[in-house]
Motif scaffolding. Structure first.
Motif, mmCIF file in Angstrom:
data_model
loop_
_atom_site.group_PDB
_atom_site.id
_atom_site.type_symbol
_atom_site.label_atom_id
_atom_site.label_comp_id
_atom_site.label_asym_id
_atom_site.label_seq_id
_atom_site.Cartn_x
_atom_site.Cartn_y
_atom_site.Cartn_z
ATOM 1 N N VAL A 34 0.808 -1.222 0.000
ATOM 2 C CA VAL A 34 0.000 0.000 0.000
ATOM 3 C C VAL A 34 0.842 1.274 0.000
ATOM 4 N N ALA A 35 2.081 1.197 0.486
ATOM 5 C CA ALA A 35 2.929 2.388 0.546
ATOM 6 C C ALA A 35 3.960 2.442 -0.577
ATOM 7 N N THR A 36 4.048 1.393 -1.389
ATOM 8 C CA THR A 36 5.007 1.365 -2.493
ATOM 9 C C THR A 36 4.627 2.411 -3.533
ATOM 10 N N GLU A 37 5.585 3.230 -3.903
ATOM 11 C CA GLU A 37 5.342 4.262 -4.907
ATOM 12 C C GLU A 37 5.163 3.603 -6.277
ATOM 13 N N PHE A 38 4.158 4.032 -7.023
ATOM 14 C CA PHE A 38 3.879 3.449 -8.337
ATOM 15 C C PHE A 38 5.105 3.423 -9.251
ATOM 16 N N PRO A 39 5.908 4.506 -9.315
ATOM 17 C CA PRO A 39 7.082 4.449 -10.195
ATOM 18 C C PRO A 39 8.052 3.309 -9.818
ATOM 19 N N ASP A 40 8.097 2.946 -8.544
ATOM 20 C CA ASP A 40 8.989 1.871 -8.096
ATOM 21 C C ASP A 40 8.495 0.490 -8.516
ATOM 22 N N THR A 41 7.258 0.396 -8.955
ATOM 23 C CA THR A 41 6.702 -0.884 -9.382
ATOM 24 C C THR A 41 6.936 -1.144 -10.857
ATOM 25 N N GLY A 42 7.363 -0.105 -11.572
ATOM 26 C CA GLY A 42 7.513 -0.230 -13.010
ATOM 27 C C GLY A 42 6.239 0.121 -13.757
ATOM 28 N N MET A 43 5.248 0.665 -13.056
ATOM 29 C CA MET A 43 4.001 1.084 -13.702
ATOM 30 C C MET A 43 4.327 2.120 -14.767
ATOM 31 N N THR A 44 3.770 1.935 -15.949
ATOM 32 C CA THR A 44 4.022 2.879 -17.040
ATOM 33 C C THR A 44 3.113 4.093 -16.908
ATOM 34 N N SER A 45 3.454 5.138 -17.637
ATOM 35 C CA SER A 45 2.628 6.343 -17.604
ATOM 36 C C SER A 45 1.252 6.058 -18.199
ATOM 37 N N ILE A 46 1.183 5.188 -19.175
ATOM 38 C CA ILE A 46 -0.111 4.829 -19.767
ATOM 39 C C ILE A 46 -0.958 4.079 -18.744
ATOM 40 N N SER A 47 -0.345 3.148 -18.019
ATOM 41 C CA SER A 47 -1.076 2.420 -16.974
ATOM 42 C C SER A 47 -1.560 3.371 -15.895
#
Length: 89
Positions: A34-47
């Motif tokens: 829940v606290a993991t930053e989205f950029p650290d997950t590899g989430m793309t800008s489109i996602s």
């Protein structure tokens, strides 16, 4: 419903939304918390944009990408935003 129960319900809904927006690449609890930053997950800008679109559609909120979008970078931050907007799970 208590705030903690509401928060947990929103978290579960958001994990599912993130999973859908990433095509299942990020499964709840496995790749991030829940606290993991989205950029650290590899989430793309489109996602990310798909997630924001899903939030606006599902919860009837308006996300200003220039101000709100910069702070909505984790599940908990999105939950806080939704609760501030008066959203209930």
């Amino acid at each position: 419903m208590s705030v903690d129960v509401e928060r947990d319900a929103l978290r579960q809904e958001l994990f599912a939304m993130v999973s859908r927006s990433t095509g299942g690449a990020l499964e709840s609890g496995e790749s991030f918390g829940v606290a993991t930053e989205f950029p650290d997950t590899g989430m793309t800008s489109i996602s990310y944009l798909e997630l924001i679109d899903g939030l606006e559609t599902k919860y009837g909120v308006v996300v200003d990408l220039e101000s709100d979008g910069l702070r909505l970078t984790s599940i908990d931050k999105v939950v806080d935003f939704l609760l501030e907007q008066g959203v209930a799970a």
